[in-house]
Design an enzyme around this catalytic site. Structure first.
Site, PDB file in Angstrom:
ATOM      1  N   GLY A  39      -5.661  -2.202  10.020  1.00  0.00           N
ATOM      2  CA  GLY A  39      -6.315  -2.966  11.073  1.00  0.00           C
ATOM      3  C   GLY A  39      -6.039  -4.458  10.985  1.00  0.00           C
ATOM      4  O   GLY A  39      -5.787  -5.115  12.000  1.00  0.00           O
TER       5      GLY A  39
ATOM      6  N   ASN B 226     -18.398  -4.185  13.679  1.00  0.00           N
ATOM      7  CA  ASN B 226     -18.470  -3.468  12.411  1.00  0.00           C
ATOM      8  C   ASN B 226     -19.800  -3.644  11.691  1.00  0.00           C
ATOM      9  O   ASN B 226     -20.153  -2.844  10.845  1.00  0.00           O
ATOM     10  CB  ASN B 226     -17.316  -3.892  11.499  1.00  0.00           C
ATOM     11  CG  ASN B 226     -17.136  -5.387  11.440  1.00  0.00           C
ATOM     12  OD1 ASN B 226     -16.958  -6.044  12.475  1.00  0.00           O
ATOM     13  ND2 ASN B 226     -17.210  -5.954  10.255  1.00  0.00           N
TER      14      ASN B 226
ATOM     15  N   SER C 278      -7.198   1.582  12.604  1.00  0.00           N
ATOM     16  CA  SER C 278      -6.930   1.716  11.170  1.00  0.00           C
ATOM     17  C   SER C 278      -7.271   3.122  10.688  1.00  0.00           C
ATOM     18  O   SER C 278      -8.300   3.683  11.084  1.00  0.00           O
ATOM     19  CB  SER C 278      -7.769   0.682  10.421  1.00  0.00           C
ATOM     20  OG  SER C 278      -7.626   0.879   9.028  1.00  0.00           O
TER      21      SER C 278
ATOM     22  N   HIS D  17      -8.167   4.344   7.637  1.00  0.00           N
ATOM     23  CA  HIS D  17      -9.240   4.624   6.680  1.00  0.00           C
ATOM     24  C   HIS D  17     -10.639   4.501   7.267  1.00  0.00           C
ATOM     25  O   HIS D  17     -11.623   4.762   6.587  1.00  0.00           O
ATOM     26  CB  HIS D  17      -9.083   3.768   5.412  1.00  0.00           C
ATOM     27  CG  HIS D  17      -9.452   2.328   5.570  1.00  0.00           C
ATOM     28  ND1 HIS D  17     -10.653   1.834   5.126  1.00  0.00           N
ATOM     29  CD2 HIS D  17      -8.791   1.291   6.095  1.00  0.00           C
ATOM     30  CE1 HIS D  17     -10.700   0.523   5.380  1.00  0.00           C
ATOM     31  NE2 HIS D  17      -9.586   0.179   5.966  1.00  0.00           N
TER      32      HIS D  17
ATOM     33  N   THR E 169      10.804   0.450   5.531  1.00  0.00           N
ATOM     34  CA  THR E 169      10.839   1.911   5.476  1.00  0.00           C
ATOM     35  C   THR E 169       9.449   2.463   5.783  1.00  0.00           C
ATOM     36  O   THR E 169       8.455   2.000   5.227  1.00  0.00           O
ATOM     37  CB  THR E 169      11.304   2.364   4.073  1.00  0.00           C
ATOM     38  OG1 THR E 169      12.582   1.780   3.839  1.00  0.00           O
ATOM     39  CG2 THR E 169      11.399   3.883   3.988  1.00  0.00           C
TER      40      THR E 169
ATOM     41  N   CYS F 182     -21.984 -12.321   0.147  1.00  0.00           N
ATOM     42  CA  CYS F 182     -21.798 -12.746  -1.237  1.00  0.00           C
ATOM     43  C   CYS F 182     -20.477 -12.234  -1.816  1.00  0.00           C
ATOM     44  O   CYS F 182     -19.840 -12.901  -2.616  1.00  0.00           O
ATOM     45  CB  CYS F 182     -22.932 -12.226  -2.106  1.00  0.00           C
ATOM     46  SG  CYS F 182     -24.461 -13.090  -1.782  1.00  0.00           S
TER      47      CYS F 182
HETATM   48  C1  PLP Z   1     -12.140  -2.652   8.717  1.00  0.00           C
HETATM   49  C2  PLP Z   1     -11.886  -3.490   9.905  1.00  0.00           C
HETATM   50  C3  PLP Z   1     -10.685  -4.209  10.061  1.00  0.00           C
HETATM   51  C4  PLP Z   1      -9.635  -4.222   8.979  1.00  0.00           C
HETATM   52  O1  PLP Z   1      -8.958  -3.012   8.882  1.00  0.00           O
HETATM   53  P1  PLP Z   1      -8.079  -2.721   7.562  1.00  0.00           P
HETATM   54  O2  PLP Z   1      -7.381  -1.441   7.872  1.00  0.00           O
HETATM   55  O3  PLP Z   1      -9.050  -2.581   6.442  1.00  0.00           O
HETATM   56  O4  PLP Z   1      -7.155  -3.856   7.394  1.00  0.00           O
HETATM   57  C5  PLP Z   1     -10.509  -4.938  11.207  1.00  0.00           C
HETATM   58  N1  PLP Z   1     -11.441  -4.973  12.166  1.00  0.00           N
HETATM   59  C6  PLP Z   1     -12.602  -4.288  12.078  1.00  0.00           C
HETATM   60  C7  PLP Z   1     -13.574  -4.341  13.186  1.00  0.00           C
HETATM   61  C8  PLP Z   1     -12.866  -3.526  10.936  1.00  0.00           C
HETATM   62  O5  PLP Z   1     -14.015  -2.876  10.838  1.00  0.00           O
END
Ligand code: PLP
Length: 394
Positions: A72, A152, A200, A202, A238, A326
């Site tokens: 992301g 988020n 993203s 994960h 790659t 923090c």
């Molecule tokens: C987690 C997150 C990202 C970053 O994604 P990564 O794959 O961890 O780099 C960007 N934007 C939002 C809203 C996210 O929750």
């Protein structure tokens, strides 16, 4: 308590077992380079094409509009920087929101140092973008609007269609960071007038370190990583074949049961919110009640420190996250909680619980009971709370 109750799915998710299984052969057997001539390489090439198709279909986009990235953050960096450079002849003004993820906000700061002007639009007390301010911010030299699909921290879903329409009417590119929304709510890039979209792996039970950027056909965009001809020469290197296969499998899985999963999560979410509000005094639900991600719960508790709450919850086997930053080495509370108008001391006492379909009502009960007890205990130790009680009794 040996069992772990994982309630931090906005930070990352468990890679689904079927996703891991789909990936494994691409480490050990089908390890060929997708750019090579021999058949072993062709296996990788085929697998990449399949993932690209699955993702394109999920957005009602074309496979040639999907570019694999390392996640992301990279997608956000690429969308903003490349669009800024490709359209600088038209203007150097970009509009975003005050509650974006740092992957967008810090990229905006980077662009500001390079002569771009950024307007940060405010949100209301529920975290919804102020559309009238957005309209007023548009100028002839505005080249890009970047507003996240869903936040988020507080889970608020933005009026993406309205923002898209406004951008389209004014011939401005529209990028959305959909990392939290993709795979959790349906997205049609045409219907919503989205020109670029970041996602993203994960965050939807896929592997870490893989994501994609959707770039609508016809959008001028620069290469982000320079090198080989991978990803139509726009993102060299790659291919991360196991990651791409895992992302494809995660997307297939996420969309196959999106409705059922979202219904289950909403039920758990509302149950958790209901019990918290009923049983814990001096708390506030952060984020919009209706326009909300199915799995997001975010509360502020007066007179306590979120960090202490997190540590004590961890001792009970509960993984959660707080609204103060923090971890990022700063004592400031979250920019999102401040943006919705929380005073510093209340923002500091915040707790984010982000659920998955694997959670149960019993777990929610266990969580509420523990949060209730810990909040009470922390308040007993708080001089602020003592003062407050004294004043109330006068
Ligand atoms: C987690 C997150 C990202 C970053 O994604 P990564 O794959 O961890 O780099 C960007 N934007 C939002 C809203 C996210 O929750």
């Amino acid at each position: 308590m040996d069992k772990i109750i994982y309630l931090d799915n906005a930070a990352t998710t468990k890679t689904a077992p079927e996703v891991v299984e789909a990936m494994l052969p691409y480490f050990t057997e089908n390890y060929g380079n997708a750019s090579s001539i021999y058949r072993l390489g062709a296996e990788s090439k085929k697998a990449i094409a399949k993932s690209r198709d699955v993702i394109a279909k999920s957005l009602k986009a074309n496979p040639s509009e999907i570019y694999f990235t390392a996640g992301g953050s990279e997608s956000d960096n690429w969308a903003l920087i490349a669009a800024a450079e490709a359209y600088e002849n038209k203007g150097k003004h970009i509009i975003t929101s005050v509650i974006e993820h740092h992957a967008v906000l810090h990229t905006c700061q980077y662009l500001e140092k390079r002569g771009y002007e950024i307007t940060y639009i405010d949100v209301d007390e529920n975290g919804v973008l102020k559309m009238d301010e957005l309209k007023k911010a548009i100028r002839p030299d505005t080249i890009l609007i970047s507003v996240m699909f869903a936040n988020n921290e507080i889970g608020t879903i933005q009026p993406i269609r309205e923002i898209g329409e406004l951008a389209r009417e004014n011939k401005i590119l529209f990028h959305t960071d959909a990392v939290q929304a993709y795979g959790h709510v349906p997205i049609d890039v045409d219907e919503l007038h989205i020109d670029m979209l970041s996602a993203s792996g994960h965050k939807l039970n896929g592997p870490k370190g893989i994501g994609f950027l959707y770039i609508r056909k016809g959008v001028k965009i620069r290469s982000f990583i320079h090198g080989g001809a991978q990803e139509r020469s726009r993102r060299a290197g790659t291919e991360n074949v196991p990651g791409i296969v895992g992302l494809g499998a995660a997307v297939e899985r996420a969309f196959a049961n999106l409705d059922a999963r979202s219904r289950k999560e909403c039920e758990l979410r509302d149950y958790l919110i209901g019990r918290m509000e009923e049983e814990i005094p001096f708390c506030r639900l952060n984020g919009d009640r209706q326009r909300r991600l199915p799995n997001n719960v975010n509360f502020s508790f007066q007179f306590i420190e979120g960090e202490s709450l997190l540590i004590m919850l961890d001792m009970k086997g509960i993984c959660a996250s707080s609204g103060s930053a923090c971890t990022s080495g700063s004592l400031d509370p979250s920019h999102v909680l401040l943006a919705i108008g929380l005073p510093h001391e209340i923002a500091h006492g915040s707790l984010r619980l982000t659920l998955s379909e694997e959670n149960t009502v019993e777990e929610m009960d266990y969580v509420v009971n523990n949060v209730k007890e810990i909040v009470e205990r922390l308040r007993q130790m708080s001089p602020l709370y003592e003062d407050f009680v004294k004043k109330q009794n006068q």
